[in-house]
Design a protein around this motif. Structure first.
Motif, PDB file in Angstrom:
ATOM      1  N   UNK A 141      -4.784  31.806  -4.554  1.00  0.00           N
ATOM      2  CA  UNK A 141      -5.236  30.738  -3.854  1.00  0.00           C
ATOM      3  C   UNK A 141      -6.206  29.587  -4.784  1.00  0.00           C
ATOM      4  N   UNK A 142      -7.034  30.205  -5.512  1.00  0.00           N
ATOM      5  CA  UNK A 142      -7.875  29.644  -6.496  1.00  0.00           C
ATOM      6  C   UNK A 142      -6.877  28.706  -7.326  1.00  0.00           C
ATOM      7  N   UNK A 143      -5.997  29.350  -7.919  1.00  0.00           N
ATOM      8  CA  UNK A 143      -5.171  28.682  -9.004  1.00  0.00           C
ATOM      9  C   UNK A 143      -4.526  27.531  -8.262  1.00  0.00           C
ATOM     10  N   UNK A 144      -4.156  27.744  -6.840  1.00  0.00           N
ATOM     11  CA  UNK A 144      -3.274  26.842  -6.259  1.00  0.00           C
ATOM     12  C   UNK A 144      -4.280  25.485  -5.909  1.00  0.00           C
ATOM     13  N   UNK A 145      -5.641  25.962  -5.494  1.00  0.00           N
ATOM     14  CA  UNK A 145      -6.369  24.812  -5.061  1.00  0.00           C
ATOM     15  C   UNK A 145      -6.890  24.149  -6.618  1.00  0.00           C
ATOM     16  N   UNK A 146      -6.970  24.756  -7.760  1.00  0.00           N
ATOM     17  CA  UNK A 146      -7.079  24.051  -9.047  1.00  0.00           C
ATOM     18  C   UNK A 146      -6.312  23.228  -9.679  1.00  0.00           C
TER      19      UNK A 146
END
Lengths: 427, 320
Positions: free
Chosen positions: B157-162
């Motif tokens: 999810x953090x990868x996606x947000x970034x």
């Protein structure tokens, strides 16, 4: 056998005694302190130099696991643990298998426990058959067989009509009722105090309201029935304040706290340590602090070990699947001393919570060392340390959150009715 | 309390058990490591040899086709040998103790366990047990434990947000739904607060929020319209049907009415807000189809990135 205990510091909280003196025992009773009684010739001299000589400890809650759970512990193993812990008298809850709801079972247990090196036991009989909370047990018969009170161990009576009647019936005969205050619905599936730690770890919570709501019901019914109510193993600050208020309102209620709850809180679950899986759950730090203060000021009458031997198979599981409970008989004295030291309490005050006060809860003449009293004594070295290791624990229950710690106080001798039940100098 | 059991004394990743306690640099390193793996899938030969000769055991004590599959793909793209065990249908039913199962599999020369379990903390227990039995070389990856953590989901999810927002330091993120029972939400919250997201909101009825949740550093909203106003990222959570039992919610219909993510509600967020979901989705319960299939949804990219992130985690743990 005539025993001369030499040069110890005698602390007898019930009589306000705290002085270095000798104690003399004959025929299982205290015959005097100070000067040697006329004509007394000791057959055994115990050197208590540097040691405290106090009444044998009285534990209001110790599971011996007999009958039914002998794979976890036996009467022999747990009585050896009690003696090693300086405990000379204990009450055991009725949640054995079969449940202590029949006179013959109580008689059998008392009979099995009748050995000179065994602590005196006081079975708490089941208040309802099978602890199911439906039908009353034969309390008068059970009392005849040796039960000192009636309770439900960790199980609740869901039906308040049954609770009311059980209390009425017990009150008819003047029998005390000992109950844990925990609403079974609010505690359903819960494994930890409902708060930040449970939220963080993803553990199902048991709110403080589980204790206060149950307590409110029990206190109301106690007032209604006039029963002598004892609340076992309080866990919360709100809970003890309710008891203080109830007493002020004239309700006859006593209570105790388990020794783990005096030192630990929900933070001690750490990374899901199953050793910290206890019933009631370890609560927040401010609850623990309130319990410590209220035990010191006497609002909480007594401290118990809540000794519950659990084997490794029961503990080496994910937190929510692990069995509740911890070994406690051999930790009761050291953890009491640790609490006293941290709270800067006089030793006599601290020792009262595990001697004279539980004797009062039991309603028996014990827990003191006046001439003529039964010679149940604990002699311990307060300067020595007890290392909590699996090997050092005599109980078959080796699981405790305190494993690996060094705690203050080592029992040197335990005397039960003038019989040397434990000699710690033998190594 | 013992040292964080997932880090070595040198601060390197030994297991991935939870995002809580992972330093910000470690999370960023995992995301950075994942970036080049995303392109492996675009090659003709979708494999790199980082885990060649290593055995990855997928131990699923709780069913999950989707998560197991993504871990399997990730391990295979790293050239590992993958063994899938659905243990709730085999030994657990025969009464075998959890740690006996682990001992047996450790004896089969496993290099990595990917664990899904219904009890919070089960991967911690297994990691501690491996250390105690001298099987320290086996790495544990938590693929979801009870309500506690689902760290690879949080990381993807953090990868996606970034990927879509570049910078965490200016974001407002809303997590909507059943936070009480959600390991995903807990991992997201820890990841977002560690990465310095200034405002993390949770939006749910009081029955679906654990007490003390605000202590995790989130702002609590009960009204979805207030909670969505001005956010950059909306993370919806799956609502399981069994929540209708136990008096937590009256019906899925009422839940959708009060908390379902619709286009009208999404319009309260920033115009370029993205919508995420860990899957599998319940259309018409927590999310409207128009949103799920809409231009702001990044739900399928999440799945793709998930493989790269899981490759990164496994490569960092077991790579030579």
């Amino acid at each position: 056998m005539k025993i001369h205990i030499k040069n110890g510091r005698l602390i007898d909280p019930a009589h306000g005694v705290d002085k270095t003196t000798d104690v003399f025992i004959a025929a299982g009773r205290i015959v005097g302190a100070g000067d040697t009684p006329a004509g007394f010739t000791a057959s055994c001299v115990l050197d208590a130099t540097g040691c405290i000589v106090c009444p044998g400890l009285i534990d209001l809650s110790a599971r011996l696991r007999e009958p039914g759970f002998e794979y976890r512990a036996t009467l022999e193993s747990e009585m050896a643990a009690a003696a090693a812990g300086g405990i000379t008298r204990l009450a055991c809850p009725p949640d054995t298998d079969p449940v202590l709801d029949e006179p013959s079972l109580v008689e059998m247990l008392s009979h099995r426990a009748r050995l000179p090196e065994f602590a005196h036991i006081h079975p708490v009989g089941a208040l309802t058959t099978q602890l199911e909370g439906k039908a009353l047990t034969e309390m008068a018969e059970l009392f005849e067989a040796g039960c000192i009170a009636f309770g439900q161990a960790n199980r609740a009576i869901v039906d308040n009509q049954v609770m009311l009647r059980a209390m009425h019936y017990a009150a008819t005969f003047g029998f005390p009722v000992w109950l844990q205050a925990q609403d079974p619905f609010l505690a359903r599936q819960g494994v930890a105090h409902d708060g930040e730690i449970a939220a963080r770890l993803g553990l199902a919570g048991i709110p403080v309201a589980a204790e206060t709501i149950a307590l409110s019901t029990l206190l109301h019914l106690a007032r209604e029935t006039g029963v002598r109510l004892h609340i076992t193993r309080l866990s919360s600050a709100a809970g003890i304040e309710m008891i203080v208020a109830a007493r002020a309102a004239g309700i006859a209620v006593t209570c105790d706290v388990a020794v783990h709850h005096l030192h630990l809180c929900d933070h001690d679950i750490g990374f899901f340590n199953p050793q910290a899986r206890l019933d009631p759950p370890l609560r927040a730090q401010r609850d623990r602090d309130a319990l410590r203060a209220r035990l010191a000021d006497g609002s909480i009458d007594a401290l118990c070990s809540d000794h519950t031997p659990v084997d490794d198979d029961g503990k080496q599981l994910p937190f929510d699947e692990a069995e509740v409970g911890a070994t406690g008989l051999e930790l009761l004295l050291p953890l009491t001393l640790k609490w006293a030291r941290e709270m800067k309490l006089p030793l006599a005050t601290a020792l009262a919570r595990i001697t004279a006060a539980p004797a009062r809860v039991l309603g028996i003449d014990a827990g003191h060392l006046a001439p003529g009293a039964v010679a149940d004594l604990c002699i311990f070295d307060p300067a020595a340390e007890f290392h909590v290791t699996r090997a050092n624990l005599k109980s078959l229950g080796k699981n405790t959150p305190f494993l690996g710690l060094s705690l203050p106080g080592r029992v040197r001798y335990t005397l039960i009715e003038g019989h040397l039940a434990y000699d710690g100098t033998l190594g | 309390m013992t040292r964080n059991p997932q880090l070595t004394a040198e601060g390197e990743l030994k297991h991935l058990l939870t995002i809580e306690g992972l330093p910000c640099e470690m999370i960023l390193r995992i995301l950075d490591t994942a970036a080049p793996f995303a392109s492996v899938a675009e090659r003709e030969v979708k494999k790199v040899p980082l885990l060649r000769g290593k055995s990855v055991f997928n131990l699923f004590f709780e069913n999950s086709t989707r998560t197991r599959t993504t871990f399997e793909i990730a391990a295979k793209r790293l050239s590992a040998d993958v063994i899938n065990l659905n243990i709730n249908t085999s030994s657990a039913n025969k009464g075998e103790r959890l740690l006996d199962t682990v001992d047996n599999l450790a004896a089969m020369q496993a290099d990595m366990f990917v664990i899904r379990h219904a009890s919070s903390g089960a991967p911690h227990l297994i990691a501690q047990h491996l250390a105690a039995t001298g099987c320290d070389h086996i790495h544990v990856v938590n693929a979801g434990d009870g309500r506690h953590a689902h760290p690879t989901q949080g990381l993807l999810d953090m990868y996606t947000i970034r990927h879509y927002k570049r910078d965490f330091s200016q974001l407002t993120v809303a997590i909507v739904g059943d936070v009480l029972h959600s390991r995903v939400a807990r991992s997201q919250i820890h990841a977002l607060t560690t990465l310095g997201v200034p405002e993390v909101r949770v939006i749910a009825p009081k029955t679906l929020l654990p007490s003390g949740i605000e202590r995790l550093g989130v702002r609590v909203f009960h009204a979805i319209d207030d909670g969505l106003r001005g956010v950059d990222v909306v993370m919806t959570l799956r609502l399981q049907n069994e929540r209708m039992q136990g008096a937590l919610l009256p019906s899925t219909e009422e839940y959708f009415k009060a908390y379902g993510l619709t286009q009208e509600r999404l319009a309260l967020a920033k115009p370029d807000a993205i919508v995420m979901h860990p899957g599998p989705m319940n259309r018409g319960v927590e999310i409207d189809s128009a949103v799920a299939d809409g231009r702001q949804a990044v739900i399928l990219p999440q799945v793709t990135f998930g493989i790269a992130v899981r490759m990164a985690v496994m490569a960092m743990l077991g790579g030579t």
